[in-house]
Every structure is written in C-alpha cells, then in structure tokens.
Design a protein around this motif. Structure first.
Motif, short mmCIF file in Angstrom:
data_model
loop_
_atom_site.label_atom_id
_atom_site.label_comp_id
_atom_site.label_asym_id
_atom_site.label_seq_id
_atom_site.Cartn_x
_atom_site.Cartn_y
_atom_site.Cartn_z
N UNK A 43 0.91 -1.29 -0.04
CA UNK A 43 0.04 0.00 0.05
C UNK A 43 0.80 1.25 0.00
N UNK A 44 0.19 2.34 0.21
CA UNK A 44 0.97 3.67 0.08
C UNK A 44 0.89 4.38 1.64
N UNK A 45 0.41 3.79 2.55
CA UNK A 45 0.50 3.99 3.94
C UNK A 45 1.44 4.89 4.51
N UNK A 46 2.81 4.06 4.21
CA UNK A 46 4.13 4.50 4.82
C UNK A 46 4.65 5.78 4.32
N UNK A 47 4.13 6.02 3.03
CA UNK A 47 4.51 7.43 2.31
C UNK A 47 3.52 8.24 2.45
N UNK A 48 2.43 8.13 2.91
CA UNK A 48 1.34 8.86 3.21
C UNK A 48 0.62 9.83 2.24
N UNK A 49 0.74 9.46 1.01
CA UNK A 49 0.15 9.73 -0.11
C UNK A 49 -0.71 8.92 -1.13
N UNK A 50 -1.66 9.16 -1.54
CA UNK A 50 -2.41 8.35 -2.55
C UNK A 50 -1.42 7.83 -3.53
N UNK A 51 -1.08 6.65 -3.73
CA UNK A 51 -0.36 6.16 -4.98
C UNK A 51 1.04 6.38 -4.87
N UNK B 5 -4.43 -5.33 0.50
CA UNK B 5 -3.50 -4.47 -0.09
C UNK B 5 -2.84 -5.18 -1.60
N UNK B 6 -2.36 -4.68 -2.35
CA UNK B 6 -1.78 -4.85 -3.62
C UNK B 6 -2.72 -4.54 -4.73
#
Length: 282
Positions: A180-188, A213-214
């Motif tokens: 997912x993109x949770x760790x970098x905090x922005x959609x996509x 996820x995925x």
C-alpha cells in the motif's frame, strides 16, 4: 440482533462485511484443512463454519454501510491463494473475449494518462496481479477456470480466517502485511503493484495472500447500503455497482485495509488498483 443464515446447498450465502469468523475453525470431515493445497496449484480449501459480517460500532474507521452485523454459515470452499496474475490472465484473454465480448481490459501501453500507476498486461510485470480488468472480464476468467468470483461474504470470511479484529493480523494497522501507500502518506506514492507471494507476512492464517493490499478484488455482490439477508444472493446479471474488497497499492488510509471495509470502483478514476481472485464451490 444478527441473523443466522444456514446453507444446505453448495451455493454460497453472499454478503457483506462482518466481524470475522466466530469461534474456532470448523473443518468438514474428510475435507482438506485450511492451508492445504487444493487440486489446482495455488488454491486452498477453506473450512466450513460461521462468521459475523460487518464491523462493531466502536471500530476505528468504521463506515455506516458495515452493518448491521450479520451472522452467516458456510460450507467449505476453495479459493485462489493469490490474486490472479498478469501471466495467468494473459494466457486466457482471447478465451475471455470469446466468453464475454463486452469484457474490457487495458494494457500497459493503453493506460489512460489520468490513471495513477500502470496497467500490467503486456508488460514485464507478469508475476504481479492482473489489474485494469473490469468486472465482466474477471467473471469470465473465473468461469473459464471452473470457478466464480467470490461473493462479498465469502471474501470477508476468507480474509478474516477466523479473526474478529479490525485487520486480519490484529487490532492496529501494520504496513508489513500489505502492499500500500500508507508508509509514504500519499495516495499512489507506493508506485504500483508488487509481485504476488505465497508465504510470509502478507498471508493470513489460512494461507491466503494479499487479501489486504496490492489490488482491490472484485466480488460477485451488488452494493447495498446495509448488510443483511436481503443481500444474500449474488446477482444473476452484471451488477451496476459491484463491491470490491481489500484495499490496494494506491491507498494511504489505513482503515481501507480493514477486513470489514467495503469498496466501490469508479472506472473513470482508474482500475490500476483493482484485480480479482476466484473461488470454487463443491
């Protein structure tokens, strides 16, 4: 009050969200146990049992359409360990087209410019989940391999794997278990899909991987605003609003990866985060 629905046939009770399987795992005598590979490589048999769909009122991130919680009973069934891969879909795409001429999908080169990420077909990403396939294409593929799209209830029952917590691994989000993109905090911001896996932190107790996820995963169930017996049958026609489940590489909001979260796809916004897996019922 929750409703308990029993099935005597091999056709599933379809529907939505719940709060995990209730009690210990129940296995039909002489049936393969959870985690045991089915006759076709890359599948597992899931046990018969009951579970409660939906989320409790106090669950963080809960949406109003995740209730009322509904108790359901299931016979054992078989499910793909991973989402269907790009390679597997590509090998049958002409058959998919023949089975449903209205089915649609997009290749890497055809990825619309406004969509985040890339479509995986006709790319080197053969071991990634196939994405950018519409509901009709997913249904046709599953039928070609002797299966079907899971109902929403089947999907959640499988994702929970007897758990009752918000996420199949526990009460709190943990990025180790998802692409997912949770760790970098922005959609996509995660960049795109990842190769499928068949073991490790992204696999639940029943051996199903990337249930969160995925890619989001299509279900056979048409969206309704509330859970309950009224949604207990998969639509016989193409639903106007099919539910998809699980969250994807695009998502940066942790609550979207909860087992009870229900998603709706809007193709105009892109299908780079949507894939599917199949089930087979005895």
């Amino acid at each position: 009050m929750t409703r308990l629905l029993f099935r005597s046939s091999a056709i599933f009770i379809p529907w939505v969200l719940s709060c995990g399987a209730v009690g210990s795992k129940v296995v039909v005598p002489d049936a393969p146990t959870p985690g045991h590979e089915g006759p076709s490589r890359g599948t597992v048999w899931l046990p018969a049992g009951r579970f409660e769909m939906g989320s409790p009122a106090g669950e963080s991130g809960r949406d109003v359409d995740e209730g009322p919680r509904t108790e359901l009973a299931f016979e054992r069934f078989e499910m793909d360990v991973t989402p269907v891969t790009t390679q597997a879909f590509a090998a049958r795409q002409e058959q998919v087209r023949a089975r449903d001429p209205q089915a649609r999908w997009w290749t890497d080169a055809q990825t619309p410019g406004m969509w985040l990420g890339r479509c995986n077909l006709s790319s080197p990403r053969v071991d990634h989940p196939v994405n950018c396939v519409d509901w009709r294409a997913a249904r046709a593929y599953c039928e070609l391999v002797g299966g079907a799209l899971p109902t929403e209830a089947e999907w959640e029952y499988a994702a929970r794997a007897s758990t009752t917590t918000a996420y199949w691994w526990g009460a709190s989000f943990d990025a180790e278990h998802v692409v997912g993109s949770v760790a970098c905090a922005t959609r996509g911001c995660g960049g795109g899909t990842a190769p499928v896996v068949q073991a490790g932190a992204r696999c639940n107790a029943w051996g199903l991987c990337d249930m969160a996820g995925n890619v989001w995963q299509w279900t056979a169930t048409a969206y309704q605003e509330h859970l309950g017996a009224e949604g207990a049958a998969a639509p016989s026609e193409v639903p106007a609003k099919p539910v998809h489940r699980g969250g994807s590489w695009l998502n940066h909001v942790p609550s979207l990866f909860r087992s009870a979260h229900r998603g709706l796809s809007y193709p105009q916004n892109g299908l780079t985060g949507v894939g599917f897996r199949c089930v087979r019922r005895p």
